[in-house]
Design an enzyme around this catalytic site. Structure first.
Site, PDB file in Angstrom:
ATOM      1  N   HIS A   1       0.839  -1.215   0.000  1.00 14.50           N
ATOM      2  CA  HIS A   1       0.000   0.000   0.000  1.00 14.50           C
ATOM      3  C   HIS A   1       0.870   1.261   0.000  1.00 14.50           C
ATOM      4  CE1 HIS A   1      -3.993  -1.852   0.495  1.00 14.50           C
ATOM      5  NE2 HIS A   1      -3.380  -2.771   1.226  1.00 14.50           N
TER       6      HIS A   1
ATOM      7  N   ASP B   1      -0.942  -4.879   6.034  1.00 12.52           N
ATOM      8  CA  ASP B   1      -1.948  -5.724   5.367  1.00 12.52           C
ATOM      9  C   ASP B   1      -1.626  -5.865   3.886  1.00 12.52           C
ATOM     10  OD1 ASP B   1      -2.412  -2.944   5.092  1.00 12.52           O
ATOM     11  OD2 ASP B   1      -4.403  -3.354   4.282  1.00 12.52           O
ATOM     12  N   GLU B   2      -2.145  -6.915   3.297  1.00 11.62           N
ATOM     13  CA  GLU B   2      -2.149  -7.103   1.840  1.00 11.62           C
ATOM     14  C   GLU B   2      -0.797  -6.790   1.192  1.00 11.62           C
ATOM     15  OE1 GLU B   2      -6.741  -6.362   0.665  1.00 11.62           O
ATOM     16  OE2 GLU B   2      -5.636  -4.552   1.233  1.00 11.62           O
ATOM     17  N   ALA B   3       0.284  -7.278   1.823  1.00 10.65           N
ATOM     18  CA  ALA B   3       1.624  -7.073   1.250  1.00 10.65           C
ATOM     19  C   ALA B   3       1.879  -8.189   0.232  1.00 10.65           C
ATOM     20  CB  ALA B   3       2.665  -7.053   2.355  1.00 10.65           C
ATOM     21  N   HIS B   4       1.020  -8.240  -0.776  1.00  7.03           N
ATOM     22  CA  HIS B   4       1.064  -9.367  -1.721  1.00  7.03           C
ATOM     23  C   HIS B   4       2.264  -9.293  -2.664  1.00  7.03           C
ATOM     24  CE1 HIS B   4      -2.791 -10.127  -0.064  1.00  7.03           C
ATOM     25  NE2 HIS B   4      -3.474  -9.305  -0.836  1.00  7.03           N
TER      26      HIS B   4
END
Ligand code: ACM
Length: 536
Positions: free
Chosen positions: A278, A341-344
Site C-alpha cells: 500500500h 496488510d495485503e503485502a502481496h
C-alpha cells in the site's frame, strides 16, 4: 418504580425493560413505530441511550431545565471546558443562558470525585433538584455529558430555539466501558477529507463514547501528512486520489489541529502509515525507495497488493525512521499503526524482515505498535496490538495464527470486515460502498460478541473494537454518514456496553429513537427496514 438491572439475567432484564417502557408510554413495541406525541411527552428512560449503560436505577421526579438552570463546574479548567461544551450544545435549542458557575445548588453539575469509576466511567443522578454527573477523570464527565444529551429530546441538537420541555428522567446511571479501545477509522488516502470533515466525524464519534480515531494516512492513492525530511511524499504523493481528483494532505499544523480537536472530545488519534505494501504514493514520490530505482506513476484506481517498499535497501529504513520520528512527534497518543496488510508483492521472508526492523523504530520514538493482523505472521513485538479484519470465511489457519499470537500476549482490536467495515454495502442496492466482504445489514453488524468472536483467542486479549471506513467510493461527509449510520452506534455499543445488555430486539428500538437526533444534527443515514424508525 425503581429497578436496577446491572446483574439481572437477560430475561428478567428485558422483561423489566418492557414493563418500564410500557409504563412510561414511551415506545410501542415490535415493528410498530413509536407514536410521536407520546415520545415527546415523557422524558426518555435512563436506559434508552446508546451505548446501553452498565447499570440504571429508574425512579424519582424528572429534572426540568429552566431559564434559571446553571451549569455548575468544579474549579478546574478542564471541567469548565466540558461544561462550556455542554452549554454550547444546549443554549441554541433551549434558548436558556445556562451560565457556567462554580457555586450554588441545583442545575446541572459536573463534578470530579474519587470513586470506582475507572478512567472513563461516570455516575449520572437526576431528580427534581438537578442532574449531577460525577467521575474521577474528565473523560468520564465527558461521556456522562453524552448520556445527558441523549436523555434530552432530539430537538436539543438543533441550532435554533425549540419549544421543549427539556426534562431528564429521575434516577441514576452508573456506567463504565467494557473495553478501553473503542475506535473508528477514516481512510483519508483513497479520498482526501478536509480538517472540517474529520472534525464533523469526530463529533459524531463522541456522541457514542468512542475514544480512538484511527487515520489511515497513506496508501497507494495518496500520502496525506507532511513529512519535512521527505517533502515530496505529501507535495507529490498527496496530489491525487481515487478517480484522479486533486487529493490533498494535512500540513503539520492542520494535523495537530485534528489531534487537538479529537482530544477535546476525549479521542486519541492513531496515525497509520501503511507499510510495506500500500505504498505506491511513496514509491512514486521517491525513485530510490524502489528496488529498481524507478518511480512508478501515481495511482488513482482501486486495486490492492501491487506495491512494496524495497526491503533489502537501507534507504527504506532511513525513510521509515524519518517518517515514524516526525509522526511520533505529532502524536501525543500511545499508538502508531504501521499497516502491514495485503503485502502481496512482498515475499514472506521480506515481510518478516521488514517488520523485525520497523517495529523497534516505533518503540524507539516512544510509541506502541499497532498492525493489521497479518503482523501476527511475523514477530509482533511485546506490547504490539494486532487489528483483526477477517471474515467468518477467513481460513481456520489464519484465525489460528491470530489466536496463537493473542495467547502469547499480542492484544487484539477487532474489526471483522463482514461485521463492522462501515464501507460495506448494506444490501446489493446500496449506492455507495463495496461488497467484497459481503453485504452487512444493521443487525449483522451489531449481533456478535467481541469477547468470544475469534476462536481460541482469550477474552482478556481483546482490547476493544474498531469500525473502519475505507473511502474508495466515499467523498463527501454525507457519503460517510450514510455508511456509518446506523451501524456506527452498534460498534460503539459493542465496545462500551456489558455483554449482558446485548439484545437486538431492545437495541433496535433504542437505535430507532436516535433517528430524530440525526435529523436534528443534519446526519444522513440509511433507513434500514430492520429498524422500527419513527414515522414522523
Ligand atoms: C484491510 O482491509 N486491507 C485492512
Amino acid at each position: 418504580m425503581r429497578r436496577t438491572h446491572s446483574t439481572t439475567p437477560r430475561t428478567t432484564r428485558v422483561l423489566g425493560s418492557l414493563l418500564l417502557v410500557a409504563a412510561a408510554g414511551v415506545f410501542t413495541l415490535g415493528a410498530a413505530p413509536a407514536a410521536p406525541a407520546a415520545r415527546t411527552a415523557a422524558p426518555t428512560p435512563l436506559d434508552q441511550v446508546i451505548p446501553a449503560p452498565a447499570s440504571v436505577t429508574h425512579g424519582g421526579t424528572p429534572y426540568r431545565l429552566t431559564r434559571a438552570t446553571g451549569v455548575r463546574v468544579d474549579d478546574s479548567a478542564e471541567v469548565r471546558r466540558i461544561g462550556a461544551y455542554l452549554a454550547g450544545i444546549l443554549r441554541p435549542s433551549t434558548g436558556y443562558p445556562l451560565a457556567l458557575t462554580d457555586h450554588g445548588t441545583g442545575g446541572i453539575r459536573l463534578h470530579l470525585a474519587p470513586g470506582d469509576f475507572g478512567a472513563e466511567g461516570y455516575r449520572l443522578h437526576s431528580d427534581a433538584g438537578g442532574v449531577t454527573i460525577t467521575a474521577s477523570a474528565p473523560a468520564g464527565l465527558f461521556h456522562g455529558v453524552q448520556t445527558l444529551r441523549q436523555l434530552l429530546p432530539p430537538a436539543v441538537e438543533k441550532k435554533t430555539a425549540q419549544p421543549g420541555p427539556w426534562q431528564i428522567a429521575g434516577g441514576t446511571v452508573q456506567d463504565r466501558p467494557r473495553y478501553s479501545y473503542r475506535g473508528a477509522m477514516l481512510d483519508v488516502s483513497r479520498h482526501f477529507l478536509t480538517v472540517d470533515q474529520v472534525k464533523r466525524y469526530i463529533d459524531q464519534l463522541a456522541l457514542y463514547k468512542l475514544n480512538e480515531l484511527h487515520l489511515h494516512l497513506s496508501d497507494d492513492q495518496g500520502w496525506r501528512i507532511a513529512i519535512d525530511s521527505w517533502p515530496r511524499l505529501a507535495a507529490y504523493g498527496g496530489s491525487t486520489e481515487v478517480g484522479g481528483g486533486p487529493g490533498g494532505y494535512y500540513t503539520k499544523a492542520q494535523y495537530q489541529e485534528i489531534v487537538r480537536y479529537a482530544a477535546s472530545r476525549y479521542l486519541e488519534v492513531v496515525p497509520e502509515i501503511d507499510m510495506p505494501g500500500h505504498t505506491n504514493a511513496a514509491l512514486a514520490s521517491y525513485a530510490e525507495l524502489n528496488c529498481d530505482g524507478t518511480a512508478p506513476p501515481l495511482y488513482t484506481g482501486t486495486k490492492v497488493g501491487f506495491s512494496s517498499l524495497c526491503v533489502p535497501k537501507q534507504v527504506t529504513y532511513d525513510f521509515a525512521d524519518d517518517v515514524i520520528r516526525e509522526l511520533a512527534a505529532l502524536t501525543p497518543g500511545r499508538y502508531l499503526h504501521i499497516g502491514g496488510d495485503e503485502a502481496h508483492s512482498t515475499s514472506h521472508a521480506d515481510y518478516v524482515a521488514f517488520m523485525d526492523r520497523v517495529q523497534p523504530i516505533v518503540a524507539k520514538y516512544g510509541k506502541t505498535v499497532i498492525g493489521w493482523h497479518q503482523l501476527t505472521g511475523a514477530h509482533p513485538v511485546p506490547g504490539a496490538l494486532a487489528q483483526y479484519w477477517g471474515l467468518d470465511s477467513t481460513s481456520a489457519a489464519e484465525k489460528d495464527q491470530v489466536a496463537k499470537a493473542a495467547r502469547n500476549g499480542t492484544g487484539l482490536i477487532l474489526s471483522p470486515a463482514d461485521r463492522i467495515y462501515l464501507d460495506m454495502k448494506y444490501t446489493k442496492d446500496t449506492r455507495l460502498g463495496l461488497d467484497w466482504a459481503g453485504l452487512v445489514e444493521v443487525r449483522r453488524s451489531y449481533d456478535w460478541n467481541p469477547g468470544d468472536y475469534l476462536p481460541g483467542a482469550p477474552a482478556s486479549a481483546v482490547r476493544g473494537v474498531e469500525a473502519p471506513m475505507w473511502s474508495e467510493t466515499l467523498k463527501e461527509s454525507a457519503d460517510i454518514e450514510y455508511m456509518a449510520f446506523p451501524r456506527l452506534p452498534g460498534a460503539a455499543e459493542l465496545g462500551w456496553s456489558p455483554a449482558a445488555t446485548h439484545d437486538w430486539d431492545t437495541y433496535k428500538v433504542r437505535l430507532a429513537a436516535q433517528a430524530p437526533r440525526w435529523d436534528a444534527l443534519g446526519i444522513t443515514y440509511y433507513r434500514s427496514p430492520q429498524v422500527p424508525w419513527p414515522t414522523n
